[in-house]
Design a protein around this motif. Structure first.
Motif, PDB file in Angstrom:
ATOM      1  N   LYS B 171      95.708 103.309  89.578  1.00 35.93           N
ATOM      2  CA  LYS B 171      94.679 102.285  89.386  1.00 35.93           C
ATOM      3  C   LYS B 171      95.038 101.072  90.232  1.00 35.93           C
ATOM      4  O   LYS B 171      96.212 100.711  90.355  1.00 35.93           O
ATOM      5  N   ILE B 172      94.015 100.435  90.799  1.00 32.51           N
ATOM      6  CA  ILE B 172      94.212  99.186  91.543  1.00 32.51           C
ATOM      7  C   ILE B 172      94.150  98.061  90.517  1.00 32.51           C
ATOM      8  O   ILE B 172      93.145  97.883  89.828  1.00 32.51           O
ATOM      9  N   LEU B 173      95.229  97.295  90.395  1.00 35.83           N
ATOM     10  CA  LEU B 173      95.300  96.276  89.362  1.00 35.83           C
ATOM     11  C   LEU B 173      94.934  94.893  89.877  1.00 35.83           C
ATOM     12  O   LEU B 173      94.384  94.077  89.155  1.00 35.83           O
ATOM     13  N   ALA B 174      95.267  94.594  91.108  1.00 36.85           N
ATOM     14  CA  ALA B 174      94.997  93.257  91.629  1.00 36.85           C
ATOM     15  C   ALA B 174      94.598  93.385  93.081  1.00 36.85           C
ATOM     16  O   ALA B 174      95.156  94.213  93.812  1.00 36.85           O
ATOM     17  N   SER B 175      93.623  92.589  93.497  1.00 37.13           N
ATOM     18  CA  SER B 175      93.307  92.544  94.922  1.00 37.13           C
ATOM     19  C   SER B 175      92.710  91.182  95.239  1.00 37.13           C
ATOM     20  O   SER B 175      91.881  90.653  94.493  1.00 37.13           O
ATOM     21  N   HIS B 176      93.167  90.598  96.324  1.00 35.44           N
ATOM     22  CA  HIS B 176      92.626  89.334  96.785  1.00 35.44           C
ATOM     23  C   HIS B 176      92.845  89.257  98.282  1.00 35.44           C
ATOM     24  O   HIS B 176      93.562  90.074  98.865  1.00 35.44           O
ATOM     25  N   SER B 177      92.212  88.266  98.918  1.00 39.51           N
ATOM     26  CA  SER B 177      92.356  88.168 100.368  1.00 39.51           C
ATOM     27  C   SER B 177      93.459  87.185 100.707  1.00 39.51           C
ATOM     28  O   SER B 177      93.683  86.207  99.996  1.00 39.51           O
ATOM     29  N   VAL B 178      94.178  87.494 101.781  1.00 42.21           N
ATOM     30  CA  VAL B 178      95.248  86.624 102.269  1.00 42.21           C
ATOM     31  C   VAL B 178      94.963  86.316 103.733  1.00 42.21           C
ATOM     32  O   VAL B 178      94.389  87.147 104.448  1.00 42.21           O
ATOM     33  N   VAL B 179      95.343  85.115 104.152  1.00 43.92           N
ATOM     34  CA  VAL B 179      95.019  84.684 105.505  1.00 43.92           C
ATOM     35  C   VAL B 179      96.307  84.373 106.251  1.00 43.92           C
ATOM     36  O   VAL B 179      97.211  83.749 105.706  1.00 43.92           O
ATOM     37  N   ASN B 180      96.374  84.827 107.503  1.00 44.00           N
ATOM     38  CA  ASN B 180      97.519  84.521 108.364  1.00 44.00           C
ATOM     39  C   ASN B 180      97.003  83.785 109.605  1.00 44.00           C
ATOM     40  O   ASN B 180      96.131  84.294 110.319  1.00 44.00           O
ATOM     41  N   GLN B 181      97.543  82.608 109.825  1.00 44.53           N
ATOM     42  CA  GLN B 181      97.112  81.808 110.978  1.00 44.53           C
ATOM     43  C   GLN B 181      97.948  82.218 112.190  1.00 44.53           C
ATOM     44  O   GLN B 181      99.160  82.074 112.200  1.00 44.53           O
ATOM     45  N   THR B 182      97.301  82.783 113.217  1.00 45.21           N
ATOM     46  CA  THR B 182      98.007  83.182 114.433  1.00 45.21           C
ATOM     47  C   THR B 182      97.401  82.442 115.623  1.00 45.21           C
ATOM     48  O   THR B 182      96.456  81.677 115.472  1.00 45.21           O
ATOM     49  N   VAL B 203     106.700 105.879  86.553  1.00 47.57           N
ATOM     50  CA  VAL B 203     105.715 104.850  86.911  1.00 47.57           C
ATOM     51  C   VAL B 203     106.263 104.050  88.077  1.00 47.57           C
ATOM     52  O   VAL B 203     107.481 103.907  88.257  1.00 47.57           O
ATOM     53  N   GLY B 204     105.320 103.547  88.891  1.00 44.05           N
ATOM     54  CA  GLY B 204     105.720 102.709  90.020  1.00 44.05           C
ATOM     55  C   GLY B 204     104.532 101.893  90.470  1.00 44.05           C
ATOM     56  O   GLY B 204     103.382 102.268  90.264  1.00 44.05           O
ATOM     57  N   ILE B 205     104.837 100.736  91.084  1.00 39.57           N
ATOM     58  CA  ILE B 205     103.753  99.921  91.657  1.00 39.57           C
ATOM     59  C   ILE B 205     103.970  99.821  93.150  1.00 39.57           C
ATOM     60  O   ILE B 205     105.085  99.924  93.652  1.00 39.57           O
ATOM     61  N   GLY B 206     102.833  99.605  93.860  1.00 38.57           N
ATOM     62  CA  GLY B 206     102.903  99.478  95.313  1.00 38.57           C
ATOM     63  C   GLY B 206     101.873  98.485  95.791  1.00 38.57           C
ATOM     64  O   GLY B 206     100.846  98.251  95.153  1.00 38.57           O
ATOM     65  N   GLU B 207     102.188  97.873  96.926  1.00 42.02           N
ATOM     66  CA  GLU B 207     101.288  96.879  97.503  1.00 42.02           C
ATOM     67  C   GLU B 207     100.821  97.366  98.864  1.00 42.02           C
ATOM     68  O   GLU B 207     101.573  98.028  99.580  1.00 42.02           O
ATOM     69  N   GLY B 208      99.587  96.987  99.207  1.00 45.21           N
ATOM     70  CA  GLY B 208      99.053  97.341 100.520  1.00 45.21           C
ATOM     71  C   GLY B 208      98.184  96.227 101.048  1.00 45.21           C
ATOM     72  O   GLY B 208      97.492  95.555 100.297  1.00 45.21           O
ATOM     73  N   LYS B 209      98.289  96.039 102.368  1.00 51.16           N
ATOM     74  CA  LYS B 209      97.488  94.965 102.981  1.00 51.16           C
ATOM     75  C   LYS B 209      96.789  95.530 104.199  1.00 51.16           C
ATOM     76  O   LYS B 209      97.410  96.244 105.000  1.00 51.16           O
ATOM     77  N   SER B 210      95.507  95.227 104.346  1.00 46.85           N
ATOM     78  CA  SER B 210      94.798  95.671 105.541  1.00 46.85           C
ATOM     79  C   SER B 210      93.559  94.821 105.723  1.00 46.85           C
ATOM     80  O   SER B 210      93.093  94.154 104.802  1.00 46.85           O
ATOM     81  N   VAL B 211      92.976  94.937 106.920  1.00 44.39           N
ATOM     82  CA  VAL B 211      91.727  94.214 107.200  1.00 44.39           C
ATOM     83  C   VAL B 211      90.596  94.829 106.361  1.00 44.39           C
ATOM     84  O   VAL B 211      89.710  94.127 105.875  1.00 44.39           O
ATOM     85  N   GLU B 212      90.661  96.157 106.189  1.00 46.08           N
ATOM     86  CA  GLU B 212      89.628  96.825 105.383  1.00 46.08           C
ATOM     87  C   GLU B 212      90.090  96.984 103.949  1.00 46.08           C
ATOM     88  O   GLU B 212      91.249  97.307 103.689  1.00 46.08           O
ATOM     89  N   HIS B 213      89.170  96.825 103.019  1.00 44.15           N
ATOM     90  CA  HIS B 213      89.497  96.908 101.594  1.00 44.15           C
ATOM     91  C   HIS B 213      89.953  98.308 101.197  1.00 44.15           C
ATOM     92  O   HIS B 213      90.947  98.484 100.480  1.00 44.15           O
ATOM     93  N   GLU B 215      91.218 100.641 103.064  1.00 45.39           N
ATOM     94  CA  GLU B 215      92.521 100.950 103.663  1.00 45.39           C
ATOM     95  C   GLU B 215      93.645 100.309 102.852  1.00 45.39           C
ATOM     96  O   GLU B 215      94.686 100.929 102.605  1.00 45.39           O
ATOM     97  N   ALA B 216      93.429  99.071 102.428  1.00 41.65           N
ATOM     98  CA  ALA B 216      94.452  98.372 101.626  1.00 41.65           C
ATOM     99  C   ALA B 216      94.685  99.107 100.314  1.00 41.65           C
ATOM    100  O   ALA B 216      95.824  99.268  99.866  1.00 41.65           O
ATOM    101  N   GLN B 217      93.601  99.589  99.697  1.00 42.23           N
ATOM    102  CA  GLN B 217      93.731 100.338  98.433  1.00 42.23           C
ATOM    103  C   GLN B 217      94.510 101.626  98.660  1.00 42.23           C
ATOM    104  O   GLN B 217      95.370 102.003  97.857  1.00 42.23           O
TER     105      GLN B 217
END
Lengths: 156, 331
Positions: B171-182, B203-213, B215-217
């Motif tokens: 299950k996806i428990l948390a998702s929000h957008s993050v910004v990186n200034q380049t 049980v285990g938790i994992g994090e993912g980050k991507s431009v597409e939602h 893909e991040a999931q």
């Protein structure tokens, strides 16, 4: 009976365990000796030795007026599986508020229920109390003997 | 009695679940004397053929063709020759008993075959890469089932079968957008935190980050399955004792509860407990209630449980579960 010094004893035990010390010195007093022997009986520490501020005594030294200021109790700590065996030691009765408990209250604590303002005993937790039998006792032992007393500290 | 007819030993197999009456292991340091076969006189009667009843018992363990060939083999051997067989003495009881089939080359453990030319600055044996194993050509992919491709990759990495990975609860428990200034400007990416578990102790938790939602999931779920670890449970339904930890700004209290209590916790702890397979739990989160940090704190708390056995061993005392021993599990 000084709970201030017992409070220092509790803090020092926690600090020493966290630092991973093998032996540590505390103030030598009758109450501290009773607590230390009770801790040893319950397997939290391995040995209690008299000594002075430099280290434990090599041979038995009587306490006299000349050396009483430097007398200490040296306690050797235990560690198992990369964790200290004595990780938390906390006062229950504070200098400003003494907590006495009778057999009814102690039974509830030992059974896992709160009584008054005292939280119940966890699995493996030990509560030391001073009784009128002249010896520091653990809560479960006091329940067996059907006596109460002043709750001193809890150890886990 | 059953030296010349080994199949007879099967007829005397003890029933399943019979107790091993000794814990002593086999002695590898056999004395030379014991290896020799015991001298038996030739006046021992020849072994009798197997009776109908014995054949039917043996047919429980072997197929008909197997049984026929075994009986033929046994009858072909002279009993006296069989009696005088000697095993080569084990001069080295500490030698390794290889379980691997050394006839095939292992891609990771075996050096490459063929001519090897040394180039300065590079190792002679190329360092094996896990990515080589994860290419579709190297593995037997079954794309007709409709599984996402990362199922197979995570199956190879973790060792679970693809069927087990399909059955995991995620299950996806948390998702929000993050910004990186380049130097190119603000790059906005979606961050997702997922939990994965088999409902029975992992049980285990994992994090993912991507431009597409999506893909991040996907990345978060993949990492969650990869990060699955076993967590001890008391009676497979609740935790051992009460836990009180502070992780970052999250002050988390987890309480062990009696059977039938249910999971009375906030939504994030509920999902993690469900994935783990807890059925009775109570929780209080104070100070910070940030979803991401609450999830991380819960996993850390569950992994920091102190087992009664560890406590008992550390103190040199016997710890008894009064609930089981005195109340027979009734309370």
């Amino acid at each position: 009976m000084s709970l201030v010094n017992l409070g220092h004893f509790c803090s020092h035990m926690q600090n020493a365990s966290r630092a991973g010390l093998s032996i540590t010195a505390i103030m030598s007093s009758k109450l501290h000796l009773g607590i230390a022997l009770a801790l040893q009986d319950h397997g939290f520490i391995s040995s209690v030795t008299r000594g002075d501020s430099a280290g434990p005594d090599a041979e038995e030294t009587p306490t006299t007026q000349e050396n009483i200021a430097t007398r200490r109790l040296w306690i050797s700590l235990k560690y198992y599986d990369n964790e200290p065996v004595l990780s938390k030691m906390k006062l229950v009765s504070k200098p400003k508020k003494r907590i006495h408990m009778g057999i009814q209250g102690l039974q509830k604590l030992v059974a896992g229920e709160q009584h008054g303002f005292v939280q119940p005993l966890e699995a493996g937790e030990v509560m030391l109390l001073s009784t009128d039998r002249g010896v520091i006792m653990e809560a479960r032992q006091a329940v067996e003997r059907r006596i109460g007393g002043q709750l001193l500290c809890r150890v886990r | 009695m059953n030296v010349a007819r080994p199949l007879r030993r099967l007829l005397q197999i003890p029933p399943r679940g019979a107790r091993q009456l000794t814990t002593t292991t086999l002695n590898p340091y056999h004395h030379r004397r014991t290896l020799k076969a015991k001298p038996e006189s030739y006046t021992t009667p020849p072994p009798s053929p197997y009776t109908e009843g014995e054949i039917s018992k043996l047919s429980k363990y072997y197929t008909d063709t197997q049984l026929a060939s075994l009986l033929a083999g046994e009858s072909a051997i002279d009993p006296t020759h069989f009696h005088h067989r000697h095993r080569q003495p084990d001069h080295d009881p500490m030698k390794l008993k290889y379980l691997d089939d050394l006839s095939t080359l292992d891609p990771i453990l075996d050096a490459p075959s063929g001519p090897q030319t040394y180039t300065p600055g590079h190792p002679l044996q190329p360092i094996p890469r896990l990515d080589d194993l994860l290419t579709p050509s190297a593995s037997t992919t079954n794309s007709s089932t409709g599984d996402p491709p990362w199922f197979h990759e995570v199956s190879l990495r973790t060792g679970f079968s693809v069927a087990e990975i399909r059955r995991l609860r995620t299950k996806i428990l948390a998702s929000h957008s993050v910004v990186n200034q380049t130097h190119m400007g603000k790059i906005r990416r979606i961050y997702c935190l997922a939990v994965a578990g088999n409902g029975n102790g992992l049980v285990g938790i994992g994090e993912g980050k991507s431009v597409e939602h999506s893909e991040a999931q996907r990345i978060a779920t993949y990492m969650a399955v990869r990060n699955m670890m076993p967590v001890p449970r008391y009676e497979d339904r609740t935790i051992f004792g009460n836990l009180d930890i502070k992780v970052g700004a999250v002050e988390l209290k987890l309480f062990s509860r009696p059977p039938g209590f249910g999971l009375r916790t906030s939504q994030y702890i509920f999902e993690i407990a469900k994935c783990l397979g807890l059925s009775d739990l109570s929780a209080k989160v104070s100070r910070s209630r940030n979803p991401m940090n609450v999830c991380k704190a819960t996993i850390q708390a569950l992994r920091s449980q102190k087992l009664p056995e560890t406590i008992a061993r550390g103190r040199g005392k016997k710890l008894v579960d009064v609930r089981k021993v005195y109340y027979n599990g009734a309370v």
